[in-house]
Design an enzyme around this catalytic site. Structure first.
Site, mmCIF file in Angstrom:
data_model
loop_
_atom_site.group_PDB
_atom_site.id
_atom_site.type_symbol
_atom_site.label_atom_id
_atom_site.label_comp_id
_atom_site.label_asym_id
_atom_site.label_seq_id
_atom_site.Cartn_x
_atom_site.Cartn_y
_atom_site.Cartn_z
ATOM 1 N N GLU A 41 0.900 -1.108 0.065
ATOM 2 C CA GLU A 41 -0.120 0.021 0.156
ATOM 3 C C GLU A 41 0.939 1.470 -0.053
ATOM 4 O OE1 GLU A 41 -2.221 0.121 3.575
ATOM 5 O OE2 GLU A 41 -3.389 1.865 2.938
ATOM 6 N N LYS A 115 -9.011 2.357 -2.424
ATOM 7 C CA LYS A 115 -9.335 1.668 -0.852
ATOM 8 C C LYS A 115 -10.527 2.135 -0.796
ATOM 9 C CE LYS A 115 -7.126 1.551 3.669
ATOM 10 N NZ LYS A 115 -5.779 1.991 4.262
ATOM 11 N N CYS A 151 -5.383 -2.850 2.065
ATOM 12 C CA CYS A 151 -5.236 -3.320 3.470
ATOM 13 C C CYS A 151 -6.731 -3.180 4.405
ATOM 14 C CB CYS A 151 -4.641 -1.854 4.080
ATOM 15 S SG CYS A 151 -3.605 -2.247 5.709
HETATM 16 N N1 GLU Z 1 -6.741 -2.458 10.298
HETATM 17 C C1 GLU Z 1 -5.500 -2.991 9.522
HETATM 18 C C2 GLU Z 1 -5.539 -2.059 8.270
HETATM 19 C C3 GLU Z 1 -5.217 -0.605 8.589
HETATM 20 C C4 GLU Z 1 -4.831 0.074 7.036
HETATM 21 O O1 GLU Z 1 -5.947 0.156 6.325
HETATM 22 O O2 GLU Z 1 -4.009 0.827 7.123
HETATM 23 C C5 GLU Z 1 -4.401 -3.105 10.385
HETATM 24 O O3 GLU Z 1 -4.421 -2.946 11.574
HETATM 25 O O4 GLU Z 1 -3.476 -3.463 9.851
#
Ligand code: GLU
Ligand code: NAD
Ligand SMILES: Nc1ncnc2c1ncn2[C@@H]1O[C@H](COP(=O)(O)O)[C@@H](O)[C@H]1O
Ligand code: PPV
Length: 594
Positions: A41, A115, A151
């Site tokens: 990402e 996203k 992500c």
């Molecule tokens: N909740 C996810 C993704 C967070 C994000 O999108 O950066 C994590 O803790 O890895």
């Protein structure tokens, strides 16, 4: 079809360097016969870019870098890279950017995926910058239909969590599109146990939604956030087809079979990494074909590697080659000293011994024993004369007062001042040694022992500091710096450091335990209060004394002003005292009120 996932260590804002890392990975993947390379990402600008995203010049430079990168990539390899993309409709409302994955094929930009779920909890603040993607999207490569997620998009598996976080479920929508497999580009920060948690969640998701998932995560540390990598490919059955090493860069190569519509599972274990190269990105990426790098054998081993990487990357990405720290013979500075040696090498660590008239003999002997074990340099700067000069200078204004905590803090501030002088003069990074328990209750001196550029263990409770030091002495640490000690079965942490009671040594016979509850009790209260937001009633129901809990709650609230002024804290827990902890300072609310 060969698919490559590149676990890259990217630097925020190093557009040319990040593009080079992507290009290197692409050339390597192409040589291995891969048809598709996926990188993490926001790989091009580095994650998290935070308010750099508010600068038009940064957005323009990223756009130009993307165009240049597309021209340079091998034409036979499709590349899916994370980057920012402008929202052309922003004038009609919404944020001006998307957090996107761009598909580059035959040197041209083919498709943009954005996203959909933008996290705004804890350390995440993506709603501040980004417009969410509007629909589930996929692309076709050689007749294979690949769904794209970024992500957080994969973190809304309601059945796994037993609760719904968002109304939109990108994976469910991709299941309706009958994709062959789904890819996820991540920059998912490390917390203790998270590599295993992700694996369990993704295995559940594969079975729940009915398609294989390939997940590529960033590795390395940026400011307070550590990224562990541990990328994964999960086959349709839930079996793990590939697992990237934790805390190391790497190129994972895996095979998708269009007939079975699944990844090939070999089940072969790779070797656990033994060293972390300092500038990994400039060397070829270690390759893993269908290999499962093992997960760390314990949470202590995992946490150790995370902290080493956090210190190393903070130092090198901020331009430091050397570390300085105050070495007291206590357990906290011992752990930080060992971490510093593992991060930058013994030749780049200086431990400063600053005895006062209240210091014990073992504060010197234990500090020297550690330095000798690990082979780093020490410097002894006694502070008695400076203390006398301070007291003399303050004698008149303090004439009608009794000595109190002020004089205790003067010692700590003298030490902090000397350490910063050394840091200034010789270009050292000063690492502060406070642990999470003392940061929580304010058992530290502002502008004294809290001084530093990085708070390396301020998210590690005192009881965990002990368990990490015991683990170090079990001889399983992989760092090259400790190889001799490990091979001889010798202790790394002097046993006296492990056995003596913690003390600030700021007045005669001072012990932490005279001011604080025993650390086993304090740490359990803090875990429940800070990490799990439990109430007084919850804590009492868990067996804690009401008066102790009230006192801890009061200390935690009262120390907010100190935490706000301490260095960035390497995050390793679900609730670190960093950007994800936003408590008011001037507040009348008592945590024990509810
Ligand atoms: N909740 C996810 C993704 C967070 C994000 O999108 O950066 C994590 O803790 O890895
Ligand atoms: N330094 C060490 O190495 C060390 C280690 C362990 C324990 N300790 C203990 O920690 C304690 C430190 O004492 P302390 O807490 O008085 O130290 P401190 O000087 O760091 O903080 C207190 C001072 O901060 C200021 N302050 C208080 N509330 C504020 C607010 N809301 N906003 C802005 N400023 C505010 C005031 O000037 C106050 O005197 C001592 O008991 C010491 O023994 C120190
Ligand atoms: N005697 C000391 N020499 C060097 N550094 C010291 C000394 N005493 C304390 N320090 C530094 O301060 C922190 C906090 O000390 P506590 O013992 O926890 O009060 C310690 O980790 C050293 O970095
Ligand atoms: O900070 P240290 O190293 O002095 O540890 P302790 O507080 O346990 O003495």
């Amino acid at each position: 079809m060969k698919i490559a996932l590149a676990q890259l260590n990217l630097v925020v804002g190093d557009l040319a360097g990040n593009a080079r890392a992507i290009l290197n990975a692409a050339q390597q993947a192409s040589r291995q016969g891969a048809r598709l390379l996926v990188v993490p990402e926001l790989a091009l600008c580095g994650y998290p870019p935070r308010d750099l995203l508010a600068w038009p010049s940064f957005l323009e430079a990223t756009k130009q870098q993307l165009t240049k990168l597309a021209r340079e990539l091998p034409p036979n390899l499709a590349v899916l890279t994370g980057t920012i993309i402008g929202n052309l409709l922003a004038t009609e409302g919404g944020k001006s950017l998307f957090n996107s994955a761009v598909l580059i094929d035959s040197c041209a930009l083919r498709h943009v995926f954005s996203k959909r779920l933008l996290p705004t909890y804890d350390v995440f603040d993506e709603g501040r910058y980004f417009e969410p993607g509007k629909k589930a999207e996929w692309f076709t490569l050689d007749d294979i239909k690949i769904g794209v997620t970024i992500c957080e998009d994969i973190w809304n598996n309601n059945q796994f969590w037993g609760r719904k976080f968002y109304d939109v479920d990108p994976l469910a929508e991709l299941a309706d599109c009958d994709v062959d497999w789904v890819v996820n580009l991540s920059a998912s920060p490390y917390t203790i146990g998270k590599p295993r948690l992700r694996e369990e969640m993704l295995q559940h998701s594969v079975l729940n939604y009915g398609f294989p998932i390939a997940y590529v995560n960033q590795v390395g540390s940026n400011d307070d956030l550590i990224f562990d990598g541990t990328s994964l490919v999960i086959s349709r059955t839930g079996a793990i087809a590939a697992r990237g090493a934790s805390f190391e860069t790497g190129l994972i190569i895996t095979e998708f079979n269009p007939e079975t519509r699944d990844f090939v599972v070999t089940g072969q274990e790779g070797s656990w990494p033994h060293s972390l190269p300092l500038l990994a990105d400039e060397q070829p990426l270690p390759e893993q074909t269908g290999l499962l790098a093992p997960l760390a054998p314990s949470t202590d081993a995992e946490l150790w590697s995370a902290l080493v990487l956090g210190i190393r990357d903070y130092a090198r990405k901020c331009g430091f080659r050397k570390i300085v720290l105050g070495l007291s013979g206590g357990i906290d500075s011992t752990l930080v000293g060992a971490l510093a040696v593992a991060a930058l090498g013994a030749e780049n660590v200086l431990g400063v011994l600053m005895p006062s008239p209240y210091s014990s003999d073992h504060s010197i002997t234990d500090a020297l024993a550690l330095a000798e074990n690990l082979g780093f340099q020490t410097l002894k700067l006694p502070i008695g004369d400076l203390m006398a000069t301070f007291e003399q200078t303050l004698a008149e204004p303090f004439a009608q007062t009794q000595p109190d905590v002020t004089e205790e803090n003067l010692q700590s501030r003298i030490r902090g001042n000397l350490l910063m002088a050394l840091a200034n003069k010789f270009g050292y990074l000063l690492i502060s040694t406070g642990n999470k328990s003392e940061m929580a209750v304010g058992y530290c001196t502002l502008y004294g022992d809290t001084n530093g550029g990085l708070a390396a263990i301020a998210d590690v409770p005192k009881t965990r500091v002990y368990s990490l030091c015991h683990w170090l002495n079990q001889g399983q640490v992989g760092a090259a710096a400790f190889a001799r000690l490990v091979s001889q079965g010798a202790e790394i942490v002097p046993s006296n450091v492990l056995n003596k009671p913690p003390s600030a040594e700021l007045r005669p016979d001072q012990l932490d335990q005279d001011s604080l509850p025993p650390y086993e009790i304090l740490d359990d209260i803090l875990d429940r209060l800070v990490n799990r937001r439990q109430s007084l009633a919850d804590l009492v129901a868990a067996g804690h004394e009401s008066a102790t809990v009230r006192r801890v709650m009061h200390l935690v609230a009262r120390a907010e002003f100190k935490r706000r002024q301490t260095p960035p804290v390497l995050k390793v827990s679900d609730q670190a005292f960093g950007v994800g902890w936003r408590m008011p300072i001037a507040s009348c609310w008592q945590l024990s009120d509810a």
